[in-house]
Write an enzyme that holds these catalytic residues in place. Structure first.
Site, PDB file in Angstrom:
ATOM      1  N   LYS A  99       1.936  -6.846  -1.751  1.00 19.56           N
ATOM      2  CA  LYS A  99       2.088  -5.459  -2.217  1.00 19.56           C
ATOM      3  C   LYS A  99       1.395  -5.295  -3.571  1.00 19.56           C
ATOM      4  O   LYS A  99       0.739  -4.291  -3.821  1.00 19.56           O
ATOM      5  CB  LYS A  99       3.579  -5.097  -2.288  1.00 19.56           C
ATOM      6  CG  LYS A  99       4.190  -4.952  -0.899  1.00 19.56           C
ATOM      7  CD  LYS A  99       5.696  -4.928  -0.885  1.00 19.56           C
ATOM      8  CE  LYS A  99       6.211  -4.969   0.561  1.00 19.56           C
ATOM      9  NZ  LYS A  99       7.655  -5.122   0.674  1.00 19.56           N
ATOM     10  N   GLN A 143      12.947  -5.450  -2.864  1.00 16.40           N
ATOM     11  CA  GLN A 143      12.551  -6.355  -1.775  1.00 16.40           C
ATOM     12  C   GLN A 143      13.789  -6.951  -1.105  1.00 16.40           C
ATOM     13  O   GLN A 143      14.670  -7.488  -1.777  1.00 16.40           O
ATOM     14  CB  GLN A 143      11.645  -7.472  -2.332  1.00 16.40           C
ATOM     15  CG  GLN A 143      11.106  -8.406  -1.280  1.00 16.40           C
ATOM     16  CD  GLN A 143      10.202  -7.700  -0.264  1.00 16.40           C
ATOM     17  OE1 GLN A 143       9.351  -6.903  -0.610  1.00 16.40           O
ATOM     18  NE2 GLN A 143      10.404  -7.988   1.010  1.00 16.40           N
ATOM     19  N   ASP A 166       9.830   3.162   0.276  1.00 11.50           N
ATOM     20  CA  ASP A 166      10.061   2.402   1.512  1.00 11.50           C
ATOM     21  C   ASP A 166      10.494   3.327   2.644  1.00 11.50           C
ATOM     22  O   ASP A 166      10.450   2.947   3.811  1.00 11.50           O
ATOM     23  CB  ASP A 166      11.169   1.355   1.280  1.00 11.50           C
ATOM     24  CG  ASP A 166      10.611  -0.054   1.160  1.00 11.50           C
ATOM     25  OD1 ASP A 166       9.505  -0.301   1.688  1.00 11.50           O
ATOM     26  OD2 ASP A 166      11.286  -0.903   0.554  1.00 11.50           O
TER      27      ASP A 166
END
Ligand code: NAD
Length: 330
Positions: A99, A143, A166
């Protein structure tokens, strides 16, 4: 008459032969036989088009980069993504690194918050509140998996939906459910973008999604519904998975079980998208679908790795840019 020719041309061919040019006619027949043999061989040993997720993702990253360059030229700032990582899980570290690399590629500013696994829930709450309030933070990503003492549902619900890049917040899933998507869950949205980029028309397809998790399978079903598919969701309590798969024009596997979807279940010509990521005992990464057999039956198939994975990262970048643009417009 040659049934492979349009109606008019069939009879023209016959007429020429009757005119007396028999050698030409026989040559033509030979040529047509070769073609029929070629088509038959292709049907018997059909090999799917392998969808190159990496290439499609790179294209999307390039578009985002161009957009950010234009923003900077217009005197605006670049988007900023905050990435929170707890502990030192090696797989999570790889995902976070990918990422960060995508941020570098596109010009998105990434800010890493690497915290010890012992971080308390209260401390994590405090950090998220701080990032929610920070005007220069456009996206907040926590995460997963999180350590056991942290309640992931509560953490995700605390993230400002406008910064939920997300696309996991109940507000954003709800927006998708009522056909007004804003920030869309990265993996399902990435699948849709990948299929669109591959020229696949989704409207009217019978789609089967295997897996109904909040972050992957469920929003995947909603995305396909939005795209005009007739959607069936299968899960661990589904009675006859093979029968559902066998009827599907489009199969999206997201169960996290290596080899769960047998190649011979797949209808000839179906489209197969494999979201699953499974590590085999020999360390190799594989999906949920038996790729070797499935790729002989499907018309299109995604590989693992190199399929959905890169699209997830690319749509995360797109969401971060979009989050900034939406807040600017608000
Ligand atoms: P999860 O464990 O939360 O959910 C798995 C789902 O599969 C459940 O809904 C369960 O009911 C279903 N399932 C399990 N066994 C089944 C069976 N025998 N038959 C039918 N359904 C069954 O997992 P998740 O977070 O949704 O992730 C699914 C997979 O996708 C994992 O392999 C994960 O690593 C992968 N993943 C990939 C990406 C990517 O970018 N490629 C992103 C996220 C997740």
């Amino acid at each position: 008459p040659d049934i492979l020719l349009p109606k008019q041309a069939r009879y023209q061919t016959t007429l020429h032969a009757e005119d007396g040019n028999i050698t030409d006619f026989l040559n033509l027949c030979q040529c047509r036989c070769d073609k029929i043999l070629f088509f038959t061989t292709n049907i018997l040993f059909m090999s799917a088009h392998i969808i190159d997720g990496k290439q499609i993702a790179n294209q999307l990253l390039e578009e985002i980069k161009t957009n950010i360059i234009q923003r900077l030229q217009a005197g605006k700032r670049a988007p900023c993504l905050a990435v929170i990582l707890l502990g030192d899980d090696p797989a999570s570290a790889i995902y976070v690194r990918n990422k960060r690399l995508a941020c570098e590629k596109t010009g998105i500013v990434s800010v890493a918050h690497n915290l010890p696994a012992s971080t308390t829930q209260e401390a994590l709450f405090a950090l998220i509140r701080q990032l929610n309030a920070d005007d220069h933070t456009d996206g907040i990503l926590v995460q997963s998996p999180l350590p056991d003492h942290i309640d992931e549902t509560e953490i995700l619900a605390l993230i400002d939906p406008a910064k939920d890049v997300d696309g996991f917040h109940p507000y954003n899933i709800g927006r998708l459910a009522v056909r007004q998507p804003l920030l869309r869950s990265c993996t399902p949205y990435g699948v849709i973008k990948m299929l669109q980029a591959s020229g696949i028309a989704l409207k009217g397809l019978d789609a089967v999604v295997v897996g109904v998790s909040n972050h992957v399978g469920r929003p995947m079903g909603l995305e396909l519904l939005l795209a005009g598919c007739t959607v069936t969701s299968c899960h661990r309590h589904t009675k006859d998975l093979a029968a559902h798969i066998g009827r599907a024009d489009l199969i999206v596997a997201a169960a996290g079980k290596a080899g769960l979807i047998k190649g011979e279940w797949i209808k000839s010509g179906a489209i197969v998208v494999d979201i699953g990521i499974n590590r085999l005992p020999d360390g190799k990464i594989t999906g949920d679908v038996d790729f070797a057999v499935a790729s002989q039956r499907a018309s299109h198939i995604t590989p693992v790795p190199g399929g959905v994975g890169p699209m997830t990262v690319a749509t995360l970048m797109e969401n971060t840019l979009k989050a900034l643009e939406l807040r600017e417009q608000a």
